[in-house]
Design a protein around this motif. Sequence first.
Motif, PDB file in Angstrom:
ATOM      1  N   PHE B  73       0.828  -1.199   0.000  1.00 55.28           N
ATOM      2  CA  PHE B  73       0.000   0.000   0.000  1.00 55.28           C
ATOM      3  C   PHE B  73       0.866   1.254   0.000  1.00 55.28           C
ATOM      4  O   PHE B  73       0.543   2.259  -0.625  1.00 55.28           O
ATOM      5  N   PHE B  74       1.985   1.163   0.686  1.00 53.63           N
ATOM      6  CA  PHE B  74       2.972   2.248   0.649  1.00 53.63           C
ATOM      7  C   PHE B  74       3.441   2.450  -0.793  1.00 53.63           C
ATOM      8  O   PHE B  74       3.434   3.564  -1.320  1.00 53.63           O
ATOM      9  N   GLY B  75       3.811   1.352  -1.443  1.00 53.08           N
ATOM     10  CA  GLY B  75       4.323   1.426  -2.810  1.00 53.08           C
ATOM     11  C   GLY B  75       3.266   1.900  -3.791  1.00 53.08           C
ATOM     12  O   GLY B  75       3.545   2.695  -4.692  1.00 53.08           O
ATOM     13  N   LEU B  76       2.045   1.429  -3.610  1.00 51.33           N
ATOM     14  CA  LEU B  76       0.958   1.849  -4.495  1.00 51.33           C
ATOM     15  C   LEU B  76       0.737   3.357  -4.358  1.00 51.33           C
ATOM     16  O   LEU B  76       0.599   4.074  -5.358  1.00 51.33           O
ATOM     17  N   GLY B  77       0.708   3.834  -3.118  1.00 53.80           N
ATOM     18  CA  GLY B  77       0.551   5.273  -2.881  1.00 53.80           C
ATOM     19  C   GLY B  77       1.647   6.054  -3.584  1.00 53.80           C
ATOM     20  O   GLY B  77       1.389   7.090  -4.203  1.00 53.80           O
ATOM     21  N   ALA B  78       2.869   5.538  -3.501  1.00 56.25           N
ATOM     22  CA  ALA B  78       4.004   6.214  -4.127  1.00 56.25           C
ATOM     23  C   ALA B  78       3.827   6.251  -5.647  1.00 56.25           C
ATOM     24  O   ALA B  78       4.007   7.287  -6.281  1.00 56.25           O
ATOM     25  N   PHE B  79       3.457   5.110  -6.231  1.00 61.72           N
ATOM     26  CA  PHE B  79       3.337   5.057  -7.687  1.00 61.72           C
ATOM     27  C   PHE B  79       2.179   5.907  -8.202  1.00 61.72           C
ATOM     28  O   PHE B  79       2.326   6.628  -9.193  1.00 61.72           O
ATOM     29  N   VAL B  80       1.031   5.836  -7.530  1.00 63.54           N
ATOM     30  CA  VAL B  80      -0.108   6.629  -7.992  1.00 63.54           C
ATOM     31  C   VAL B  80       0.236   8.114  -7.905  1.00 63.54           C
ATOM     32  O   VAL B  80      -0.037   8.891  -8.829  1.00 63.54           O
ATOM     33  N   SER B  81       0.894   8.496  -6.816  1.00 60.45           N
ATOM     34  CA  SER B  81       1.265   9.906  -6.682  1.00 60.45           C
ATOM     35  C   SER B  81       2.277  10.293  -7.762  1.00 60.45           C
ATOM     36  O   SER B  81       2.218  11.391  -8.323  1.00 60.45           O
ATOM     37  N   ALA B  82       3.176   9.385  -8.097  1.00 65.78           N
ATOM     38  CA  ALA B  82       4.153   9.663  -9.159  1.00 65.78           C
ATOM     39  C   ALA B  82       3.462   9.786 -10.517  1.00 65.78           C
ATOM     40  O   ALA B  82       3.766  10.684 -11.307  1.00 65.78           O
ATOM     41  N   TRP B  83       2.515   8.881 -10.782  1.00 66.08           N
ATOM     42  CA  TRP B  83       1.806   8.935 -12.068  1.00 66.08           C
ATOM     43  C   TRP B  83       1.037  10.236 -12.224  1.00 66.08           C
ATOM     44  O   TRP B  83       0.962  10.794 -13.302  1.00 66.08           O
ATOM     45  N   LEU B  84       0.447  10.700 -11.123  1.00 61.91           N
ATOM     46  CA  LEU B  84      -0.421  11.876 -11.215  1.00 61.91           C
ATOM     47  C   LEU B  84       0.369  13.169 -11.408  1.00 61.91           C
ATOM     48  O   LEU B  84      -0.123  14.102 -12.038  1.00 61.91           O
ATOM     49  N   THR B  85       1.590  13.246 -10.872  1.00 59.88           N
ATOM     50  CA  THR B  85       2.351  14.475 -11.123  1.00 59.88           C
ATOM     51  C   THR B  85       3.157  14.377 -12.421  1.00 59.88           C
ATOM     52  O   THR B  85       3.462  15.382 -13.027  1.00 59.88           O
ATOM     53  N   THR B  86       3.514  13.162 -12.804  1.00 59.65           N
ATOM     54  CA  THR B  86       4.362  12.993 -13.984  1.00 59.65           C
ATOM     55  C   THR B  86       3.778  11.922 -14.892  1.00 59.65           C
ATOM     56  O   THR B  86       4.392  10.872 -15.110  1.00 59.65           O
ATOM     57  N   PRO B  87       2.579  12.134 -15.455  1.00 60.29           N
ATOM     58  CA  PRO B  87       1.907  11.053 -16.188  1.00 60.29           C
ATOM     59  C   PRO B  87       2.596  10.679 -17.498  1.00 60.29           C
ATOM     60  O   PRO B  87       2.583   9.505 -17.874  1.00 60.29           O
ATOM     61  N   ALA B  88       3.225  11.668 -18.140  1.00 59.89           N
ATOM     62  CA  ALA B  88       3.760  11.402 -19.481  1.00 59.89           C
ATOM     63  C   ALA B  88       4.777  10.266 -19.462  1.00 59.89           C
ATOM     64  O   ALA B  88       4.814   9.441 -20.371  1.00 59.89           O
ATOM     65  N   ARG B  89       5.595  10.198 -18.433  1.00 59.26           N
ATOM     66  CA  ARG B  89       6.658   9.189 -18.398  1.00 59.26           C
ATOM     67  C   ARG B  89       6.116   7.772 -18.266  1.00 59.26           C
ATOM     68  O   ARG B  89       6.810   6.815 -18.562  1.00 59.26           O
ATOM     69  N   ALA B  90       4.875   7.651 -17.768  1.00 63.78           N
ATOM     70  CA  ALA B  90       4.286   6.316 -17.663  1.00 63.78           C
ATOM     71  C   ALA B  90       3.340   6.061 -18.821  1.00 63.78           C
ATOM     72  O   ALA B  90       2.588   5.094 -18.816  1.00 63.78           O
ATOM     73  N   GLY B  91       3.375   6.965 -19.807  1.00 65.23           N
ATOM     74  CA  GLY B  91       2.500   6.793 -20.962  1.00 65.23           C
ATOM     75  C   GLY B  91       1.039   7.029 -20.634  1.00 65.23           C
ATOM     76  O   GLY B  91       0.140   6.558 -21.328  1.00 65.23           O
ATOM     77  N   TYR B 158      11.678   5.241 -12.145  1.00 62.33           N
ATOM     78  CA  TYR B 158      10.825   6.255 -12.733  1.00 62.33           C
ATOM     79  C   TYR B 158      11.077   7.557 -11.980  1.00 62.33           C
ATOM     80  O   TYR B 158      11.020   7.580 -10.750  1.00 62.33           O
ATOM     81  N   TYR B 159      11.413   8.638 -12.713  1.00 55.21           N
ATOM     82  CA  TYR B 159      11.662   9.922 -12.037  1.00 55.21           C
ATOM     83  C   TYR B 159      10.398  10.749 -11.928  1.00 55.21           C
ATOM     84  O   TYR B 159       9.583  10.767 -12.828  1.00 55.21           O
ATOM     85  N   VAL B 160      10.250  11.401 -10.803  1.00 57.52           N
ATOM     86  CA  VAL B 160       9.037  12.141 -10.487  1.00 57.52           C
ATOM     87  C   VAL B 160       9.375  13.631 -10.493  1.00 57.52           C
ATOM     88  O   VAL B 160      10.491  14.024 -10.152  1.00 57.52           O
ATOM     89  N   GLN B 161       8.410  14.434 -10.919  1.00 59.53           N
ATOM     90  CA  GLN B 161       8.589  15.887 -10.881  1.00 59.53           C
ATOM     91  C   GLN B 161       7.418  16.514 -10.163  1.00 59.53           C
ATOM     92  O   GLN B 161       6.310  16.028 -10.249  1.00 59.53           O
ATOM     93  N   ASN B 162       7.666  17.598  -9.464  1.00 60.44           N
ATOM     94  CA  ASN B 162       6.546  18.396  -8.954  1.00 60.44           C
ATOM     95  C   ASN B 162       6.972  19.843  -8.819  1.00 60.44           C
ATOM     96  O   ASN B 162       8.143  20.178  -9.023  1.00 60.44           O
ATOM     97  N   ASN B 163       6.011  20.696  -8.466  1.00 56.44           N
ATOM     98  CA  ASN B 163       6.318  22.128  -8.401  1.00 56.44           C
ATOM     99  C   ASN B 163       6.561  22.583  -6.965  1.00 56.44           C
ATOM    100  O   ASN B 163       6.540  23.777  -6.683  1.00 56.44           O
ATOM    101  N   LEU B 164       6.746  21.642  -6.061  1.00 56.27           N
ATOM    102  CA  LEU B 164       6.942  22.022  -4.660  1.00 56.27           C
ATOM    103  C   LEU B 164       8.426  21.988  -4.310  1.00 56.27           C
ATOM    104  O   LEU B 164       9.180  21.202  -4.866  1.00 56.27           O
ATOM    105  N   SER B 165       8.807  22.844  -3.353  1.00 61.91           N
ATOM    106  CA  SER B 165      10.189  22.805  -2.885  1.00 61.91           C
ATOM    107  C   SER B 165      10.318  21.693  -1.856  1.00 61.91           C
ATOM    108  O   SER B 165       9.329  21.222  -1.285  1.00 61.91           O
ATOM    109  N   GLU B 166      11.559  21.266  -1.613  1.00 59.77           N
ATOM    110  CA  GLU B 166      11.779  20.170  -0.676  1.00 59.77           C
ATOM    111  C   GLU B 166      11.260  20.495   0.724  1.00 59.77           C
ATOM    112  O   GLU B 166      10.575  19.666   1.329  1.00 59.77           O
ATOM    113  N   PRO B 167      11.545  21.712   1.265  1.00 56.23           N
ATOM    114  CA  PRO B 167      11.019  22.024   2.605  1.00 56.23           C
ATOM    115  C   PRO B 167       9.496  21.969   2.663  1.00 56.23           C
ATOM    116  O   PRO B 167       8.920  21.538   3.660  1.00 56.23           O
ATOM    117  N   THR B 168       8.843  22.369   1.557  1.00 56.82           N
ATOM    118  CA  THR B 168       7.375  22.337   1.557  1.00 56.82           C
ATOM    119  C   THR B 168       6.879  20.898   1.693  1.00 56.82           C
ATOM    120  O   THR B 168       5.984  20.619   2.497  1.00 56.82           O
TER     121      THR B 168
END
Lengths: 293, 338
Positions: B73-91, B158-168
């Motif tokens: 469930f930890f991993g699923l949460g991580a992957f879904v969150s990654a897909w949603l911020t960076t969908p293009a890389r997962a097609g 799979y690399y993830v991108q977002n618009n938040l800073s690390e402290p945020t």
Amino acid sequence: MVATDLLVQSLLNGLLLGGIYAVAALGLSLVFGIMDIVNLAHGHMLMVGAYVAIVLFTALGLTPIVGMVVAFAVLFVLGMALQRFVLEPVVGEGMEQPIIVLFGLALMLQSIGRIVVGSDAQATDIGIPGEAITIGAATLSFPRVVTFVLSIVLILGTWAFLKYTTTGLAIRATAQNSSAAQYMGIDTDNIYVLTLGIGTGLAGAAGALLSMLFPITPFVGWSYLLKAFAVVVLGGVGSVAGTLVGGLILGVSENVGVLYLGGGFRDIISFSIFVLVLLVRPHGLFGSSGGGE
Amino acid sequence: MVSLTEPFEGLFGNRRRLAVAIIGLLALAVIPFSTTAYVTDLVFTGLVFVVLGVSWNLVAGYAGQVSLGHHAFFGLGAFVSAWLTTPARAGLPEAIQSPALVAVAGGTLAAGLLALVLGPILFRLTGHYFAIGTLAVAAIIQLVLLDQRRFSGGSTGYYVQNNLSEPTVFLLMLAATVGVVLVTYAIVNSRSGLGMRAIHDDEDAASSLGVNPLRYKLLAFAVASAMAGLAGGFYAQFSLYVNPDSTLGVTWMVDTLVVVVLGGMGTMAGPLLGAGLFLTLDTVLRETAGEFATTIEGALIIIFVIFVPGGLYKLITNRSGGDESRETEGEAAAERAE
């Protein structure tokens, strides 16, 4: 469509592989049936057994068959020590404790394995020359046939031990009713120590057999634990004959499934079978609800 | 005894404890601004441990269902969150690209929903069968993702991108951790919590007294899985990298188990203490024992179960005596502040 020849070939290879799966599962099944403990480190003990055989082969040139005997002995002793010094103190405290302890042991074995032998895959060589055996359109590789025969010998040996020796009788009596067995003068603590020894010894032997067919890494433990457990639920807990049938079913399903779905699905197939059987018949396809035979 | 009508009464009833908690949280909050990236990373991992430990403890320690699939469930949460911020890389279609917070919420929701779907099936199993069944289901999820390279990046990740800073991201995770602790505390001290403990002690007896075991097990399982998904979602947005081998790996289950067993199973403060101890231990061990760190952690699990069955929590409360829960909650906050 897959050609018939290929299908027959997979089927036979699956049957031969299934023999080893049965050995891998037999120890897990006995310990579960007799002691009501799921040895979560069973797969990792199998991995240790495989490395015993690999080291004996690469360092001393001993045949994996000798390796198998040594692997059984090493894991037999380890299992007895485990029961006496680690599990005995926590049994009866609740279900969580043994599970967590064995999970911790699995973790230890895996990380020690990585330190000692590294992460690269290794294998033994059967070390005996032999021709491939041709049956109709299918060819059976010699190592596969040898490992299958050895598997059957191990399974029959375990069965005969439980059935015809006094100690075997004491083990079965303890499985059926441990307090009654105690009244009859059986030292059940010793029986449990011996049972875990046999269970883990069989894991070690199975590991040695597998090292003749597949490359081994320190990380194969979880995968083989789940495969062995799949066989246990297929065959019914504590049943020697059921375990053999379960092993063959798993070996065939995996090999034939891979033919249609691709190699990446090998483990997915066996784990899915496991979960499905567990849900349909929680006590196994051929199992009764109790332990024992 | 904690009041059932005021679930937070026990938690905030003690002013000293409240003060310690607030000071501890403030100390944690300035970490990304006042320390090195290494320390920030470390404390972030500690927060992940807290969420994983507290949530797993709800299922295993309180409801008595030893799940060995929490890492899925930890991993699923991580992957879904990654897909949603960076969908293009997962097609995946660009249209689903979302801000990081929405993505984390998506991961949380996905994990919770999966638990709701799997729960009724898995809870047909009891005891050993449940434990090993959850381990198998988690392995299947990992293998399927590993096989579906398009969605998971295969073994390279799979690399993830977002618009938040690390402290945020760090501060959001801190807030999420506080939320998880408070929600778990509220559940544990509610009627549902009593139901869970009744099942833990004796499921048949509880059932015969009118407690519906499935309802409480499912509640604990779904909430805990969503929390694990939440931790995974933030982990992906913080580390900016996911990989089926490590993100979905059984290692997270091991860490969770160590945290809870070290701290004390079935207690609220246990996982908090455990996360603090484990983080310290893990850091020290990795520097001193190197590759033997994992071996020692495995040994510690065994040693604690045999010799310190109640975990650190019991060790502390036995020594200090007196009002147990109050003392240790303070200790826990202090531990987290370190």
